[in-house]
Scaffold this motif. Structure first.
Motif, PDB file in Angstrom:
ATOM      1  N   ASN A 150      19.141 -22.738  46.348  1.00  0.00           N
ATOM      2  CA  ASN A 150      19.628 -23.170  45.040  1.00  0.00           C
ATOM      3  C   ASN A 150      18.812 -24.317  44.442  1.00  0.00           C
ATOM      4  OD1 ASN A 150      21.791 -21.313  44.883  1.00  0.00           O
ATOM      5  ND2 ASN A 150      22.986 -22.582  46.283  1.00  0.00           N
ATOM      6  N   ASN A 151      17.594 -24.500  44.935  1.00  0.00           N
ATOM      7  CA  ASN A 151      16.758 -25.569  44.402  1.00  0.00           C
ATOM      8  C   ASN A 151      15.790 -25.000  43.360  1.00  0.00           C
ATOM      9  OD1 ASN A 151      14.080 -27.277  44.533  1.00  0.00           O
ATOM     10  ND2 ASN A 151      15.719 -28.633  45.220  1.00  0.00           N
ATOM     11  N   GLU A 152      15.981 -25.389  42.107  1.00  0.00           N
ATOM     12  CA  GLU A 152      15.166 -24.847  41.015  1.00  0.00           C
ATOM     13  C   GLU A 152      13.708 -25.288  41.108  1.00  0.00           C
ATOM     14  OE1 GLU A 152      19.390 -25.451  39.554  1.00  0.00           O
ATOM     15  OE2 GLU A 152      17.921 -26.622  40.676  1.00  0.00           O
ATOM     16  N   ALA A 153      13.482 -26.519  41.557  1.00  0.00           N
ATOM     17  CA  ALA A 153      12.108 -27.029  41.635  1.00  0.00           C
ATOM     18  C   ALA A 153      11.268 -26.210  42.612  1.00  0.00           C
ATOM     19  CB  ALA A 153      12.123 -28.504  42.037  1.00  0.00           C
ATOM     20  N   LEU A 154      11.834 -25.841  43.750  1.00  0.00           N
ATOM     21  CA  LEU A 154      11.121 -25.010  44.719  1.00  0.00           C
ATOM     22  C   LEU A 154      10.821 -23.632  44.149  1.00  0.00           C
ATOM     23  CD1 LEU A 154      12.787 -25.731  48.188  1.00  0.00           C
ATOM     24  CD2 LEU A 154      10.346 -25.732  47.699  1.00  0.00           C
ATOM     25  N   LEU A 155      11.803 -23.056  43.461  1.00  0.00           N
ATOM     26  CA  LEU A 155      11.625 -21.726  42.867  1.00  0.00           C
ATOM     27  C   LEU A 155      10.476 -21.735  41.861  1.00  0.00           C
ATOM     28  CD1 LEU A 155      13.087 -18.893  42.874  1.00  0.00           C
ATOM     29  CD2 LEU A 155      14.241 -19.676  40.801  1.00  0.00           C
ATOM     30  N   PHE A 156      10.448 -22.749  41.008  1.00  0.00           N
ATOM     31  CA  PHE A 156       9.409 -22.807  39.981  1.00  0.00           C
ATOM     32  C   PHE A 156       8.049 -23.178  40.562  1.00  0.00           C
ATOM     33  CE2 PHE A 156      12.986 -23.681  36.802  1.00  0.00           C
ATOM     34  CZ  PHE A 156      13.010 -22.365  36.383  1.00  0.00           C
ATOM     35  N   LEU A 157       8.033 -24.015  41.610  1.00  0.00           N
ATOM     36  CA  LEU A 157       6.759 -24.332  42.247  1.00  0.00           C
ATOM     37  C   LEU A 157       6.142 -23.067  42.841  1.00  0.00           C
ATOM     38  CD1 LEU A 157       4.605 -26.331  43.197  1.00  0.00           C
ATOM     39  CD2 LEU A 157       6.022 -26.790  45.223  1.00  0.00           C
ATOM     40  N   LYS A 158       6.958 -22.232  43.464  1.00  0.00           N
ATOM     41  CA  LYS A 158       6.470 -20.975  44.028  1.00  0.00           C
ATOM     42  C   LYS A 158       5.872 -20.092  42.944  1.00  0.00           C
ATOM     43  CE  LYS A 158       9.351 -17.736  45.569  1.00  0.00           C
ATOM     44  NZ  LYS A 158      10.274 -16.966  46.440  1.00  0.00           N
ATOM     45  N   ALA A 159       6.559 -19.996  41.801  1.00  0.00           N
ATOM     46  CA  ALA A 159       6.046 -19.187  40.691  1.00  0.00           C
ATOM     47  C   ALA A 159       4.778 -19.782  40.098  1.00  0.00           C
ATOM     48  CB  ALA A 159       7.121 -19.051  39.609  1.00  0.00           C
ATOM     49  N   ASP A 160       4.722 -21.125  39.991  1.00  0.00           N
ATOM     50  CA  ASP A 160       3.541 -21.780  39.428  1.00  0.00           C
ATOM     51  C   ASP A 160       2.313 -21.580  40.307  1.00  0.00           C
ATOM     52  OD1 ASP A 160       4.909 -22.675  37.223  1.00  0.00           O
ATOM     53  OD2 ASP A 160       5.273 -24.695  38.012  1.00  0.00           O
ATOM     54  N   ILE A 161       2.502 -21.624  41.623  1.00  0.00           N
ATOM     55  CA  ILE A 161       1.370 -21.387  42.531  1.00  0.00           C
ATOM     56  C   ILE A 161       0.810 -19.986  42.313  1.00  0.00           C
ATOM     57  CG2 ILE A 161       0.735 -21.067  44.964  1.00  0.00           C
ATOM     58  CD1 ILE A 161       2.745 -23.337  45.618  1.00  0.00           C
ATOM     59  N   TYR A 216      -7.410 -26.090  48.626  1.00  0.00           N
ATOM     60  CA  TYR A 216      -6.460 -25.493  49.561  1.00  0.00           C
ATOM     61  C   TYR A 216      -6.338 -23.989  49.304  1.00  0.00           C
ATOM     62  CZ  TYR A 216      -5.335 -30.394  50.122  1.00  0.00           C
ATOM     63  OH  TYR A 216      -5.439 -31.736  50.339  1.00  0.00           O
ATOM     64  N   ASP A 217      -5.911 -23.263  50.335  1.00  0.00           N
ATOM     65  CA  ASP A 217      -5.687 -21.829  50.241  1.00  0.00           C
ATOM     66  C   ASP A 217      -4.388 -21.591  49.481  1.00  0.00           C
ATOM     67  OD1 ASP A 217      -5.127 -19.150  50.590  1.00  0.00           O
ATOM     68  OD2 ASP A 217      -5.603 -19.098  52.720  1.00  0.00           O
ATOM     69  N   ALA A 218      -4.493 -20.995  48.297  1.00  0.00           N
ATOM     70  CA  ALA A 218      -3.315 -20.797  47.446  1.00  0.00           C
ATOM     71  C   ALA A 218      -2.267 -19.919  48.120  1.00  0.00           C
ATOM     72  CB  ALA A 218      -3.733 -20.189  46.104  1.00  0.00           C
ATOM     73  N   GLN A 219      -2.703 -18.908  48.871  1.00  0.00           N
ATOM     74  CA  GLN A 219      -1.760 -18.029  49.552  1.00  0.00           C
ATOM     75  C   GLN A 219      -0.976 -18.780  50.619  1.00  0.00           C
ATOM     76  OE1 GLN A 219      -0.948 -15.030  48.631  1.00  0.00           O
ATOM     77  NE2 GLN A 219       0.553 -14.822  50.277  1.00  0.00           N
ATOM     78  N   GLU A 220      -1.640 -19.687  51.311  1.00  0.00           N
ATOM     79  CA  GLU A 220      -0.957 -20.497  52.321  1.00  0.00           C
ATOM     80  C   GLU A 220       0.053 -21.436  51.668  1.00  0.00           C
ATOM     81  OE1 GLU A 220       0.329 -22.084  55.838  1.00  0.00           O
ATOM     82  OE2 GLU A 220      -0.869 -20.258  55.503  1.00  0.00           O
ATOM     83  N   LEU A 221      -0.314 -22.032  50.534  1.00  0.00           N
ATOM     84  CA  LEU A 221       0.633 -22.872  49.796  1.00  0.00           C
ATOM     85  C   LEU A 221       1.855 -22.066  49.378  1.00  0.00           C
ATOM     86  CD1 LEU A 221      -1.661 -25.016  47.441  1.00  0.00           C
ATOM     87  CD2 LEU A 221      -0.706 -25.647  49.660  1.00  0.00           C
ATOM     88  N   PHE A 222       1.617 -20.845  48.903  1.00  0.00           N
ATOM     89  CA  PHE A 222       2.709 -19.975  48.479  1.00  0.00           C
ATOM     90  C   PHE A 222       3.630 -19.650  49.655  1.00  0.00           C
ATOM     91  CE2 PHE A 222       4.369 -15.618  48.066  1.00  0.00           C
ATOM     92  CZ  PHE A 222       5.180 -15.785  46.959  1.00  0.00           C
ATOM     93  N   GLN A 223       3.071 -19.339  50.803  1.00  0.00           N
ATOM     94  CA  GLN A 223       3.883 -18.997  51.971  1.00  0.00           C
ATOM     95  C   GLN A 223       4.705 -20.190  52.450  1.00  0.00           C
ATOM     96  OE1 GLN A 223       1.002 -17.470  54.750  1.00  0.00           O
ATOM     97  NE2 GLN A 223       0.790 -15.498  53.686  1.00  0.00           N
ATOM     98  N   GLN A 224       4.097 -21.374  52.455  1.00  0.00           N
ATOM     99  CA  GLN A 224       4.840 -22.570  52.854  1.00  0.00           C
ATOM    100  C   GLN A 224       5.994 -22.830  51.892  1.00  0.00           C
ATOM    101  OE1 GLN A 224       2.189 -25.911  53.318  1.00  0.00           O
ATOM    102  NE2 GLN A 224       0.778 -24.772  54.617  1.00  0.00           N
ATOM    103  N   CYS A 225       5.728 -22.676  50.598  1.00  0.00           N
ATOM    104  CA  CYS A 225       6.765 -22.880  49.588  1.00  0.00           C
ATOM    105  C   CYS A 225       7.872 -21.840  49.730  1.00  0.00           C
ATOM    106  CB  CYS A 225       6.135 -22.820  48.195  1.00  0.00           C
ATOM    107  SG  CYS A 225       7.225 -23.368  46.881  1.00  0.00           S
TER     108      CYS A 225
END
Length: 437
Positions: free
Chosen positions: A248-259, A230-239
């Motif tokens: 206020n969702n920590e999981a979303l914040l960290f998923l964005k950083a991990d990508i 998958y296109d990592a930039q597209e994953l980042f934008q969707q996230c």
């Protein structure tokens, strides 16, 4: 804040791994506690889950039952333990865990979790965004079990694993992702349109789950020298779009950083996200910042500072201790480095004795033992200790087959070529291709 605290005093690692792995796909940040007395962050949790063993403990003395919040407390225990403590459990949500009954266990767990979330969260949260929550989360759980996503995640992200298992893991993820997309279409229609974030979707939670699965698949590919799917930039934008909606969702914040960090190598931007004030109460943010300080910036003292701050929240994190030891060794503080490596061995030793080391834990234990051998030989000047640690590492390398661990996390069928073949055929039939492998 979508935090679940997970307390565990049982030597049975299976329910703990199973629950934490599934909750990750539901958009929760898990604050893992080895003991109830350990330091806790100041964040308010939406649920507290206590995993208890086979009658070896008493909830009255272990957790001071009078202090538990019955509105958000769930007890996971064995049939025997429940019988012994029947009176104490009357006011709590109780889920029974039986070996090799994962479908029944997860179904009961979802029902009890749903009751708790209706009392502790609003419908504006990511976890409550899903239409017909109970019904559709049960569908998600079926996919999670059908493709054994827990053992895939546990095993396939490790380095130097068997190639045939990597391919099987990729096929499992691809099947999981395809079925998730079909489920989202069933609920929302065309999931590809970006307007869902602004207009309010009935399946934002499943979109988050889909992003997690795609991220995990690409991590597997990266770790094993394969091309991204998958296109990592597209994953980042969707996230990012989801994260702006559920701030206020920590999981979303960290998923964005991990990508950013793991798939794109953008450590500078990911570092800023890990340090976000909204995640100041989380172990994971400090832990990842410490690794960036050490690996990318080579600033060892700031790395030790943030890693020790993380360890105050989660003192049993063996990799955080390993990072601290590497920093101290680079700074020439060999005594502290040796202490850090010994902490890695102390934390993992009981798992080694019980034959429950995961591949990643085995690798880290081996590295810690070898590092100690070199420290004692070349920097501390103790040849006897150096020789003992080297022998320990060599014996570990010879005996680490992981078979017992794989059985504990239901990986037996992954060792069977026919199962991999079935996954492959299923994937090709879904996308209209022929199985030529």
């Amino acid at each position: 804040m979508d935090i679940i605290r997970l307390y565990c005093n049982s030597t049975n690692i299976t329910p703990r791994l199973f629950i934490s792995g599934f909750l990750k796909y539901l958009g929760f940040y898990i604050e893992d506690r080895e003991q109830e007395q350990e330091y806790k962050s100041g964040a308010v949790s939406v649920a507290d889950i206590y995993i208890l063993g086979n009658g070896e403990t008493d909830i009255e003395t272990e957790y001071e039952i009078g202090r538990l919040d019955f509105e958000k407390t769930m007890i996971v225990c064995s049939e025997r333990w429940r019988y012994v403590n029947l009176v104490e459990l009357e006011t709590f949500e109780v889920v029974l865990y039986r070996e090799h009954k994962n479908k029944d266990f997860l179904s009961s767990f979802i029902d009890k979790l749903h009751r708790i979330l209706k009392r502790t969260t609003s419908k504006k949260r990511l976890v409550r965004s899903l239409k017909k929550w109970n019904k559709n989360v049960h569908k998600l759980a079926k996919l999670y079990l059908d493709y054994d996503i827990l053992p895939v995640t546990q095993y396939a992200r490790c380095l130097r694993i068997r190639k045939e298992l990597v391919l099987t893991a990729c096929f499992a993820y691809q099947n999981f992702i395809y079925d998730l997309e079909e489920l989202i279409k069933e609920i929302d229609g065309d999931y590809s349109k970006p307007r869902y974030v602004e207009d309010g979707s009935c399946s934002d939670l499943l979109r988050y789950t889909l992003l997690c699965a795609k991220y995990e698949l690409d991590r597997v590919c990266m770790r094993n020298g394969m091309l991204h799917q998958y296109d990592a930039q597209e994953l980042f934008q969707q996230c990012s779009r989801l994260e702006r909606k559920y701030k206020n969702n920590e999981a979303l914040l960290f998923l964005k950083a991990d990508i950013l960090l793991e798939l794109q190598g953008d450590w500078m931007q990911s570092f800023d996200i890990y340090q976000d004030i909204r995640a100041a109460h989380c172990f994971y943010g400090d832990y990842k910042c410490g690794k960036i300080y050490r690996h990318y910036l080579e600033e060892y003292r700031p790395a030790v500072k943030v890693l020790k701050r993380a360890l105050r929240i989660k003192p049993q994190c063996y990799d955080a201790w390993y990072q601290v030891a590497k920093c101290c060794e680079a700074e020439g503080v060999y005594g502290h480095a040796a202490r850090g490596y010994r902490n890695v061995m102390r934390i993992l030793q009981w798992k080694l004795e019980s034959h429950l080391l995961s591949p990643d834990e085995t690798e880290k234990l081996y590295k810690a033992a070898m590092a100690l051998s070199k420290l004692y030989k070349y920097n501390i000047g103790d040849d006897i200790a150096a020789s003992e640690y080297r022998k320990y590492a060599q014996s570990l390398a010879q005996e680490a087959g992981w078979d017992e661990y794989l059985k504990k996390v239901w990986f037996e069928k992954y060792l069977d070529d026919s199962f991999a073949r079935k996954l492959r055929k299923n994937m090709y039939s879904m996308v209209g291709m022929k199985d030529t492998v």
